[in-house]
Design an enzyme around this catalytic site. Structure first.
Site, PDB file in Angstrom:
ATOM      1  CE1 TYR A 152      -5.382   2.370  -7.148  1.00 34.25           C
ATOM      2  CE2 TYR A 152      -5.469   4.830  -7.088  1.00 34.25           C
ATOM      3  CZ  TYR A 152      -4.851   3.543  -6.795  1.00 34.25           C
ATOM      4  OH  TYR A 152      -3.831   3.648  -6.100  1.00 34.25           O
ATOM      5  CB  ALA A 154     -15.221   3.144  -6.460  1.00 40.16           C
ATOM      6  CE  LYS A 156      -5.438   1.822  -3.328  1.00 38.31           C
ATOM      7  NZ  LYS A 156      -4.667   1.160  -2.533  1.00 38.31           N
TER       8      LYS A 156
HETATM    9  N1  LIG Z   1       2.283   4.087  -7.598  1.00 40.89           N
HETATM   10  C1  LIG Z   1       1.518   4.866  -7.228  1.00 40.89           C
HETATM   11  O1  LIG Z   1       1.472   5.883  -7.778  1.00 40.89           O
HETATM   12  C2  LIG Z   1       0.541   5.021  -5.910  1.00 40.89           C
HETATM   13  C3  LIG Z   1       0.079   6.070  -5.570  1.00 40.89           C
HETATM   14  C4  LIG Z   1      -0.830   5.877  -4.325  1.00 40.89           C
HETATM   15  C5  LIG Z   1      -1.045   4.855  -3.637  1.00 40.89           C
HETATM   16  N2  LIG Z   1      -0.525   3.739  -4.255  1.00 40.89           N
HETATM   17  C6  LIG Z   1      -0.804   2.432  -3.536  1.00 40.89           C
HETATM   18  O2  LIG Z   1       0.607   1.756  -3.358  1.00 40.89           O
HETATM   19  C7  LIG Z   1       0.403   0.274  -3.217  1.00 40.89           C
HETATM   20  C8  LIG Z   1       1.135  -0.593  -3.958  1.00 40.89           C
HETATM   21  O3  LIG Z   1       1.580   0.131  -5.220  1.00 40.89           O
HETATM   22  P1  LIG Z   1       2.784   0.069  -6.350  1.00 40.89           P
HETATM   23  O4  LIG Z   1       2.677   1.422  -6.777  1.00 40.89           O
HETATM   24  O5  LIG Z   1       3.790  -0.575  -5.404  1.00 40.89           O
HETATM   25  O6  LIG Z   1       2.174  -0.823  -7.458  1.00 40.89           O
HETATM   26  P2  LIG Z   1       2.777  -2.101  -8.333  1.00 40.89           P
HETATM   27  O7  LIG Z   1       4.295  -1.897  -8.281  1.00 40.89           O
HETATM   28  O8  LIG Z   1       2.459  -2.201  -9.322  1.00 40.89           O
HETATM   29  O9  LIG Z   1       2.681  -3.378  -7.315  1.00 40.89           O
HETATM   30  C9  LIG Z   1       1.437  -3.976  -6.816  1.00 40.89           C
HETATM   31  C10 LIG Z   1       1.567  -5.105  -6.035  1.00 40.89           C
HETATM   32  O10 LIG Z   1       0.142  -5.294  -5.715  1.00 40.89           O
HETATM   33  C11 LIG Z   1       0.358  -6.772  -6.286  1.00 40.89           C
HETATM   34  N3  LIG Z   1      -0.929  -7.441  -6.637  1.00 40.89           N
HETATM   35  C12 LIG Z   1      -1.803  -6.801  -7.847  1.00 40.89           C
HETATM   36  N4  LIG Z   1      -2.796  -7.212  -7.901  1.00 40.89           N
HETATM   37  C13 LIG Z   1      -2.747  -8.414  -6.921  1.00 40.89           C
HETATM   38  C14 LIG Z   1      -3.556  -9.446  -7.047  1.00 40.89           C
HETATM   39  N5  LIG Z   1      -4.727  -9.752  -7.708  1.00 40.89           N
HETATM   40  N6  LIG Z   1      -3.345 -10.442  -6.286  1.00 40.89           N
HETATM   41  C15 LIG Z   1      -2.090 -10.222  -5.215  1.00 40.89           C
HETATM   42  N7  LIG Z   1      -1.309  -9.230  -5.621  1.00 40.89           N
HETATM   43  C16 LIG Z   1      -1.479  -8.361  -6.460  1.00 40.89           C
HETATM   44  C17 LIG Z   1       1.152  -6.946  -7.426  1.00 40.89           C
HETATM   45  O11 LIG Z   1       1.656  -8.414  -7.177  1.00 40.89           O
HETATM   46  P3  LIG Z   1       2.300  -9.104  -8.443  1.00 40.89           P
HETATM   47  O12 LIG Z   1       3.453  -8.110  -9.121  1.00 40.89           O
HETATM   48  O13 LIG Z   1       3.103 -10.160  -7.857  1.00 40.89           O
HETATM   49  O14 LIG Z   1       1.335  -9.282  -9.464  1.00 40.89           O
HETATM   50  C18 LIG Z   1       2.452  -6.098  -6.510  1.00 40.89           C
HETATM   51  O15 LIG Z   1       3.110  -6.745  -5.752  1.00 40.89           O
HETATM   52  C19 LIG Z   1      -1.226   0.336  -3.801  1.00 40.89           C
HETATM   53  O16 LIG Z   1      -2.077  -0.157  -2.837  1.00 40.89           O
HETATM   54  C20 LIG Z   1      -1.463   1.384  -4.743  1.00 40.89           C
HETATM   55  O17 LIG Z   1      -2.887   1.653  -5.004  1.00 40.89           O
HETATM   56  C21 LIG Z   1       0.463   3.650  -5.496  1.00 40.89           C
END
Ligand SMILES: NC(=O)c1ccc[n+]([C@@H]2O[C@H](COP(=O)([O-])OP(=O)(O)OC[C@H]3O[C@@H](n4cnc5c(N)ncnc54)[C@H](OP(=O)(O)O)[C@@H]3O)[C@@H](O)[C@H]2O)c1
Length: 243
Positions: A152, A154, A156
């Site tokens: 992860y 790597a 980001k």
């Molecule tokens: N949650 C945290 O703690 C956190 C912290 C810092 C940064 N972030 C970043 O914030 C962003 C959103 O994360 P989140 O927390 O909202 O996560 P999440 O609720 O797990 O949602 C992830 C999203 O990415 C989509 N996705 C994953 N793999 C995919 C693929 N192969 N093709 C197309 N879509 C894909 C999923 O689509 P489907 O559900 O339709 O598969 C979903 O819409 C990410 O970039 C994450 O790294 C998250």
């Protein structure tokens, strides 16, 4: 309905997830016209019909889907988008020794290669118009090391590098790019890891709300054209929560 982003065309990935849904709702409220992307068709269509958005279902880790993206984009709009939000992300938590090359490649494909390819598809039109905004949703794990985050981190760290090069290359073109860097956010991303039951992870109550990230995205996009917000670092402030 707000008008700050009225008539602006936005491509948003990861719209079915916790952060993506909040971003979609915030940008729709500001009047944006959206193309939302996700893998899961049902929740994507439900969100899109509620917000009046277009949908594109597909796997961002799949080379074929990525190659077809420019064609799909031109089927949705004659020109555009004005804004690309690379938000989709995959997370994995495993010690380095338990991180197989398949996992590593998959995270890099979704978290780094897909944003690169989507930017490549959108950039020529933006440059020709002399305006456009690319938002990359990063993570604190793209700046700081955490055990268990090899793949992860790597991806980001790589995405932050890509963003920083773009900042330099786009200066003076009229285009802008923003890195959004949240700490842990309370979303379904954590469902597989039981954060409330583990001492080495923040509890859900200690995490940011998805709405905080959505507000940051909106803030960056709603600035006057002569202002570029290059990065927004957002951290939870647990003592200040929910009082
Ligand atoms: N949650 C945290 O703690 C956190 C912290 C810092 C940064 N972030 C970043 O914030 C962003 C959103 O994360 P989140 O927390 O909202 O996560 P999440 O609720 O797990 O949602 C992830 C999203 O990415 C989509 N996705 C994953 N793999 C995919 C693929 N192969 N093709 C197309 N879509 C894909 C999923 O689509 P489907 O559900 O339709 O598969 C979903 O819409 C990410 O970039 C994450 O790294 C998250």
């Amino acid at each position: 309905m707000g008008a700050e982003l009225s008539r602006l065309k936005v491509v948003l990935t990861g719209a079915t997830g916790g952060v993506g849904r909040a971003v979609a709702e915030r940008l729709a409220q500001a009047g944006a016209e959206m193309l939302v992307i996700g893998r899961r068709s049902e929740p994507l269509k439900e969100l899109a019909s509620r917000l009046g958005a277009r949908t594109l279902v597909g796997d961002l880790g799949d080379r074929q889907f990525i190659d077809l993206f420019p064609e799909r984009l031109s089927e949705s709009w004659d020109a555009g988008p004005d804004i690309l939000v690379n938000n989709a992300g995959l997370f994995e938590l495993a010690p380095f020794g338990d991180t197989g090359s398949e996992t590593f490649e998959r995270l890099l494909a979704v978290n780094l290669r897909a944003p690169f390819e989507l930017i490549r598809a959108c950039l020529p039109g933006m440059l020709a118009r002399g305006s456009g905004h690319i938002v990359n949703v990063g993570s604190v794990a793209g700046r700081k090391a955490f055990p268990g985050n090899a793949a992860y981190s790597a991806s980001k760290f790589g995405l932050r590098g890509l963003h920083e090069v773009l900042v330099e290359e786009l200066r003076g073109t009229g285009l802008r790019t923003t890195w959004i860097e949240p700490s842990a956010v309370d979303t379904p991303m954590w469902d597989r890891f039981d954060p409330d039951g583990r001492a080495d992870l923040p509890s859900r109550a200690e995490m940011l709300e998805p709405g905080a990230v959505a507000e940051a995205v909106f803030f960056a996009l709603a600035q006057p054209e002569d202002v570029a917000v290059e990065e927004i670092v957002i951290r939870a402030n647990p003592a200040g929560r929910r009082i």
